[in-house]
Design a protein around this motif. Structure first.
Motif, short mmCIF file in Angstrom:
data_model
loop_
_atom_site.label_atom_id
_atom_site.label_comp_id
_atom_site.label_asym_id
_atom_site.label_seq_id
_atom_site.Cartn_x
_atom_site.Cartn_y
_atom_site.Cartn_z
N PHE A 183 0.83 -1.20 0.15
CA PHE A 183 0.04 -0.05 -0.06
C PHE A 183 0.90 1.26 -0.07
N THR A 184 0.72 2.25 -1.23
CA THR A 184 1.74 3.15 -1.27
C THR A 184 0.90 4.47 -1.40
N ASP A 185 2.05 5.76 -1.32
CA ASP A 185 1.55 6.93 -1.41
C ASP A 185 2.58 7.63 -2.39
N PHE A 186 1.85 7.91 -3.59
CA PHE A 186 3.13 8.42 -4.45
C PHE A 186 3.97 9.69 -4.13
N GLN A 187 3.42 10.37 -3.24
CA GLN A 187 4.04 11.45 -2.53
C GLN A 187 4.62 11.48 -1.19
N CYS A 188 4.83 10.17 -0.62
CA CYS A 188 5.35 10.06 0.47
C CYS A 188 7.11 9.56 0.32
N PRO A 189 7.65 10.41 1.14
CA PRO A 189 9.39 9.97 0.84
C PRO A 189 9.64 8.69 1.18
N ALA A 190 8.97 8.11 2.23
CA ALA A 190 9.26 6.76 2.96
C ALA A 190 9.00 5.70 1.89
N CYS A 191 7.87 5.99 0.93
CA CYS A 191 7.57 4.92 -0.08
C CYS A 191 8.71 5.07 -1.40
N ALA A 192 8.98 6.41 -1.63
CA ALA A 192 9.83 6.49 -2.58
C ALA A 192 11.42 5.72 -1.99
N GLY A 193 11.43 5.74 -0.94
CA GLY A 193 12.75 5.30 -0.47
C GLY A 193 12.67 3.74 -0.32
N MET A 194 11.48 3.43 -0.35
CA MET A 194 11.40 1.78 -0.20
C MET A 194 11.26 1.14 -1.78
N GLN A 195 11.51 1.89 -2.65
CA GLN A 195 11.23 1.34 -4.12
C GLN A 195 12.52 0.78 -4.56
N PRO A 196 13.49 1.29 -4.19
CA PRO A 196 15.06 0.69 -4.71
C PRO A 196 14.99 -0.82 -3.83
N VAL A 197 14.68 -0.45 -2.54
CA VAL A 197 14.69 -2.11 -1.79
C VAL A 197 13.74 -3.13 -2.55
N LEU A 198 12.56 -2.78 -3.14
CA LEU A 198 11.72 -3.62 -3.80
C LEU A 198 12.44 -4.06 -5.15
N ASP A 199 12.92 -3.01 -5.72
CA ASP A 199 13.45 -3.36 -7.18
C ASP A 199 14.65 -4.00 -6.85
N GLN A 200 15.25 -3.87 -5.78
CA GLN A 200 16.62 -4.89 -5.41
C GLN A 200 16.29 -6.28 -5.06
N VAL A 201 15.28 -6.57 -4.10
CA VAL A 201 14.91 -7.67 -3.65
C VAL A 201 14.08 -8.52 -4.27
N LEU A 202 13.02 -8.08 -4.96
CA LEU A 202 11.79 -8.87 -5.68
C LEU A 202 12.68 -9.62 -6.75
N PRO A 203 13.08 -9.29 -7.62
CA PRO A 203 13.67 -9.87 -8.81
C PRO A 203 14.59 -11.08 -8.52
N THR A 204 15.23 -11.27 -7.52
CA THR A 204 16.04 -12.26 -7.19
C THR A 204 15.10 -13.58 -6.94
N TYR A 205 13.75 -13.33 -6.85
CA TYR A 205 12.94 -14.54 -6.43
C TYR A 205 12.18 -15.03 -7.79
N GLY A 206 12.38 -14.40 -8.71
CA GLY A 206 12.05 -14.83 -9.97
C GLY A 206 10.32 -14.98 -9.88
N ASN A 207 9.97 -16.08 -10.50
CA ASN A 207 8.62 -16.45 -10.53
C ASN A 207 7.89 -17.01 -9.35
N ARG A 208 8.65 -17.11 -8.37
CA ARG A 208 8.16 -17.31 -7.01
C ARG A 208 7.30 -16.46 -6.06
#
Length: 183
Positions: free
Chosen positions: A33-58
């Protein structure tokens, strides 16, 4: 005295029709659940972009809107993101929103639509007409039902993520995969 850590509560977090990446039947679903004007949400995006692809289709990643009232442009930005999703460019569009949080007024939202190659006539009509306002309200209502009061709030197979870090995200996904019997 040794105590076993209690199992965290599992919440039913809807994902039908929401913007998503990954296999529909993946053993793990990450819902943010995100808010596009939220600095913490913007800060979480690189974390998601870094971690999620490592799990592939799982792992499947689903995004829900939760524009906070204190962010004056967040609600319209959420509508714009849904309009971009209708044209198949949700993630490309929201990447720009997070990078340019200081400029989320309507003219800027329309400019970003051009940058990602959206049909501007359709996008502008959807945004100006409030086509996705009810969808954003539905996400807000679902978020409230799930006890959300801040962003980002992330659920891994219905369990709220308590540590918003790469390590916390990995640990929660690994635990969900183990529980599902997947390596």
């Amino acid at each position: 005295m040794l105590l076993t850590e209690p199992e965290p509560p599992v919440q039913e977090v809807g994902t039908t029709g929401e913007p998503a990446r990954g296999e529909l039947n993946a053993p793990v679903t990450v819902v943010e659940f995100t808010d596009f004007q939220c600095p913490a949400c913007a800060g979480m995006q690189p974390v998601l972009d870094q971690v999620l692809p490592t799990y592939g289709n799982r792992v499947r990643f689903v995004v829900r809107n939760f524009p906070l009232a204190k962010h004056v442009n967040a609600r319209k930005a959420a509508e714009a993101a849904d309009a971009a999703n209708a044209q198949g460019k949700f993630f490309e569009y929201t990447t720009i929103l997070f990078k340019r949080q200081s400029a989320l007024d309507v003219p800027s939202l329309k400019k970003y639509a051009s940058e990602v190659g959206l049909d501007r006539a359709r996008f502008d009509a959807d945004l100006d007409g409030g086509k996705y306002a009810d969808e954003v309200k539905h996400d807000l209502d679902d978020g409230a039902i799930n006890g959300i009061d801040s962003t980002p709030t992330i659920f891994i197979n219905g369990v709220k993520l308590l540590e918003l870090s790469p390590e916390g995200l990995r640990a929660a996904i690994d635990k969900a995969l183990a529980k599902a019997g997947v390596r």
